[in-house]
Design an enzyme around this catalytic site. Structure first.
Site, PDB file in Angstrom:
ATOM      1  N   GLU A 209       0.812  -1.209   0.000  1.00  0.00           N
ATOM      2  CA  GLU A 209       0.000   0.000   0.000  1.00  0.00           C
ATOM      3  C   GLU A 209       0.850   1.265   0.000  1.00  0.00           C
ATOM      4  O   GLU A 209       0.355   2.352   0.299  1.00  0.00           O
ATOM      5  CB  GLU A 209      -0.956  -0.013   1.197  1.00  0.00           C
ATOM      6  CG  GLU A 209      -1.896  -1.199   1.146  1.00  0.00           C
ATOM      7  CD  GLU A 209      -2.916  -1.215   2.261  1.00  0.00           C
ATOM      8  OE1 GLU A 209      -3.207  -0.162   2.839  1.00  0.00           O
ATOM      9  OE2 GLU A 209      -3.424  -2.308   2.555  1.00  0.00           O
ATOM     10  N   ASP A 246      -2.574  -1.103  12.706  1.00  0.00           N
ATOM     11  CA  ASP A 246      -3.257  -2.335  12.313  1.00  0.00           C
ATOM     12  C   ASP A 246      -2.328  -3.487  12.706  1.00  0.00           C
ATOM     13  O   ASP A 246      -1.344  -3.751  12.018  1.00  0.00           O
ATOM     14  CB  ASP A 246      -3.568  -2.364  10.808  1.00  0.00           C
ATOM     15  CG  ASP A 246      -4.370  -3.611  10.420  1.00  0.00           C
ATOM     16  OD1 ASP A 246      -4.644  -4.451  11.315  1.00  0.00           O
ATOM     17  OD2 ASP A 246      -4.723  -3.751   9.235  1.00  0.00           O
ATOM     18  N   GLU A 287      -6.321  -1.726  15.566  1.00  0.00           N
ATOM     19  CA  GLU A 287      -7.130  -2.618  14.722  1.00  0.00           C
ATOM     20  C   GLU A 287      -6.640  -4.059  14.873  1.00  0.00           C
ATOM     21  O   GLU A 287      -5.428  -4.303  14.850  1.00  0.00           O
ATOM     22  CB  GLU A 287      -6.972  -2.134  13.273  1.00  0.00           C
ATOM     23  CG  GLU A 287      -7.658  -2.987  12.229  1.00  0.00           C
ATOM     24  CD  GLU A 287      -7.417  -2.429  10.819  1.00  0.00           C
ATOM     25  OE1 GLU A 287      -7.113  -1.231  10.665  1.00  0.00           O
ATOM     26  OE2 GLU A 287      -7.537  -3.217   9.868  1.00  0.00           O
ATOM     27  N   LYS A 339     -15.299  -2.848   4.913  1.00  0.00           N
ATOM     28  CA  LYS A 339     -14.778  -3.129   3.572  1.00  0.00           C
ATOM     29  C   LYS A 339     -15.887  -3.846   2.821  1.00  0.00           C
ATOM     30  O   LYS A 339     -16.239  -4.972   3.193  1.00  0.00           O
ATOM     31  CB  LYS A 339     -13.578  -4.070   3.657  1.00  0.00           C
ATOM     32  CG  LYS A 339     -12.326  -3.508   4.337  1.00  0.00           C
ATOM     33  CD  LYS A 339     -11.392  -4.673   4.644  1.00  0.00           C
ATOM     34  CE  LYS A 339      -9.997  -4.265   4.993  1.00  0.00           C
ATOM     35  NZ  LYS A 339      -9.228  -5.413   5.541  1.00  0.00           N
ATOM     36  N   ARG A 368      -8.515  -1.918   0.197  1.00  0.00           N
ATOM     37  CA  ARG A 368      -7.811  -3.186   0.352  1.00  0.00           C
ATOM     38  C   ARG A 368      -6.359  -3.021  -0.108  1.00  0.00           C
ATOM     39  O   ARG A 368      -6.018  -2.039  -0.753  1.00  0.00           O
ATOM     40  CB  ARG A 368      -8.478  -4.303  -0.484  1.00  0.00           C
ATOM     41  CG  ARG A 368      -9.925  -4.611  -0.186  1.00  0.00           C
ATOM     42  CD  ARG A 368     -10.239  -4.936   1.251  1.00  0.00           C
ATOM     43  NE  ARG A 368      -9.483  -5.984   1.872  1.00  0.00           N
ATOM     44  CZ  ARG A 368      -9.951  -7.173   2.265  1.00  0.00           C
ATOM     45  NH1 ARG A 368     -11.210  -7.466   2.079  1.00  0.00           N
ATOM     46  NH2 ARG A 368      -9.169  -8.046   2.874  1.00  0.00           N
ATOM     47  N   SER A 369      -5.553  -4.051   0.176  1.00  0.00           N
ATOM     48  CA  SER A 369      -4.161  -3.961  -0.281  1.00  0.00           C
ATOM     49  C   SER A 369      -4.079  -4.071  -1.803  1.00  0.00           C
ATOM     50  O   SER A 369      -3.190  -3.506  -2.428  1.00  0.00           O
ATOM     51  CB  SER A 369      -3.310  -5.021   0.398  1.00  0.00           C
ATOM     52  OG  SER A 369      -3.911  -6.286   0.311  1.00  0.00           O
ATOM     53  N   LYS A 390      -9.429   4.759   5.414  1.00  0.00           N
ATOM     54  CA  LYS A 390      -8.119   4.104   5.417  1.00  0.00           C
ATOM     55  C   LYS A 390      -7.856   3.618   4.000  1.00  0.00           C
ATOM     56  O   LYS A 390      -8.555   2.738   3.501  1.00  0.00           O
ATOM     57  CB  LYS A 390      -8.170   2.928   6.401  1.00  0.00           C
ATOM     58  CG  LYS A 390      -6.873   2.176   6.526  1.00  0.00           C
ATOM     59  CD  LYS A 390      -7.037   1.012   7.489  1.00  0.00           C
ATOM     60  CE  LYS A 390      -5.897   0.053   7.356  1.00  0.00           C
ATOM     61  NZ  LYS A 390      -6.211  -1.283   7.887  1.00  0.00           N
TER      62      LYS A 390
END
Ligand code: 2PG
Ligand code: MG
Length: 422
Positions: A209, A246, A287, A339, A368-369, A390
């Site tokens: 990311e 996270d 997280e 998500k 998402r990644s 995020k």
């Protein structure tokens, strides 16, 4: 309301070079729209299933041609010529057609692509911005812009596991606008990159990311370095720029123990460790501090962090209404990471959001990644009044598409950023 003239999909590549889907929706009045589907790497066990081809000779089995065929075949046949007056009506039809609890037959990627492309077509047809359409869907109106949470350092599954925890994120806590928040985050990222160059003597590769991924000696060194970078950029840690973590601890939880930086910690020891981090570092959100199946200890984690940091559930909750209801009854979290591809349709994700909101939880709308250049997530975060968003770091275009769309929405609406933390 016009009818659906046609839906179809194309296999495209995501930001990691893996296949995903772009779905298209055409209405009888000529309105056309498309949307691309994201995909995770550190996935929760309870996530809806992406349909992958499994042909090892092509994209290591990750191809999405079958999912694309489902959209252009069975799904198109079922929707063609029908008028749907709401997203819920369209999504109910998709769920009925798939017929499995986890979207295994047609694929969560196929269902979500159609769900999103239909939402965009409906917004275009009604001539409203997508964020306004998302707000209408949940019977709300856009009130605030989400506060940014931006990856600085990465480890875990996003960076080859050089550090067990997955992400240390920056939270521009004093910023009144997205624009100001991004400027602060970019300044800290630059300061961190410079320090890492001095310390490790090389230009550092970035993780999935776009976060920096140096070979830190452990998680605490990563947190301490984030604080040093905030200071080096001229900000006051905590007051001006805070941290979120996270932990993604499901991925280092084995046989009931957390394998963290050479130690094997029981759940109680892991909770004590996380609490000590929240006391020693300016952390406002943790997280997946515990593993997704460590249900018995999540309430204790929430109590230990309460008043200091949010107890945020990602893999733990999987945007799944049933898991959220269970967590609510147990007092196991106070924030939801949302998500949409974890659950598979916009309507189910809206129900997850409703449950979290009614309980007074904070909601983070998350990418998402594996992402694409599509920017619908920014509209979703505004339309569904996400407290946080995020998206990843600030160095890759699939992330910046969302940040830049937020800047556009900010310029258009003049909404202020959600007041948080505090
Ligand atoms: C997470 C996400 C996004 P992935 O764990 O929060 O950072 O990762 O998309 O790989 O599940
Ligand atoms: Mg996560």
């Amino acid at each position: 309301m016009p009818t659906v003239r046609r839906v179809h999909a194309l296999e495209i590549l995501d930001s990691r070079g893996r296949p995903t889907l772009k779905a298209y929706c055409e209405l009888s009045d000529g309105t056309r729209a498309a949307a691309s589907v994201p995909s995770g790497a550190s996935t929760g066990a309870a996530e809806a299933l992406e349909k992958r081809d499994g042909d090892g000779a092509r994209h290591a089995g990750l191809g999405c041609r079958m999912a694309a065929q489902h959209v252009g075949g069975e799904i198109d046949t079922a929707l063609r010529g029908k008028a749907f007056t709401s997203q819920a009506g369209l999504d109910a039809e998709l769920l009925k057609l798939d017929g499995t609890p986890n979207k295994a037959r047609l694929g969560a990627n196929a269902l979500l692509g159609v769900s999103l492309a239909f939402a965009r077509a409906s917004a275009a047809q009604a001539q409203v911005p997508l964020y306004q359409h998302f707000a209408n869907q949940v019977g709300d109106k856009p009130r605030t812009l989400p506060r940014l949470t931006v990856n600085l350092f990465s480890g875990g599954k996003h960076a080859g596991g050089q550090v067990p925890i997955q992400d240390v994120l920056l939270v521009p806590s004093a910023a009144k606008t997205v624009d100001e928040g991004l400027a602060a985050v970019c300044a800290v990222y630059r300061a961190a990159a410079k320090r890492m160059l001095e310390r490790f003597g090389m230009r550092l590769l970035t993780a999935d990311e776009g976060g920096l991924a140096p070979p830190f000696e452990g998680a605490e060194a990563m947190l301490a370095e984030a604080v040093a970078a905030i200071e080096a950029a001229g900000f006051e840690p905590g007051r001006e720029v805070a941290l979120a973590v996270d932990v993604a601890s499901s991925h280092f939880f084995e046989n009931g123990l957390y394998h963290l930086d050479g130690a094997k910690l029981s759940s109680a020891e892991m909770i004590a460790k996380l609490r000590s981090w929240a006391e020693r570092f300016p952390i406002v959100s943790i997280e997946d501090g515990l593993a997704e199946d460590d249900w018995a200890h999540w309430p204790e984690l929430r109590r230990a962090l309460c008043g200091r940091a949010l107890t945020l559930g990602d893999d733990f909750l999987c945007t799944h209404p049933k898991r959220i209801e269970r967590a609510l009854a147990a007092g196991a979290a106070d924030a939801l990471l949302l998500k949409v591809n974890q659950i598979g349709t916009l309507t189910e994700a809206a129900e997850a959001r409703r449950l979290a909101r009614n309980a007074g939880w904070k909601v983070t709308i998350s990418a998402r990644s594996g992402e694409t250049e599509d920017d619908w997530l920014a509209d979703l975060a505004v339309g569904w009044s996400g407290d946080q968003i995020k998206v990843g770091s600030i160095t890759q275009s699939e992330r910046l598409a969302k940040y830049n769309r937020l800047l556009e929405i900010e310029a258009e609406t003049h909404l202020s950023v959600a007041a948080w933390p505090g």
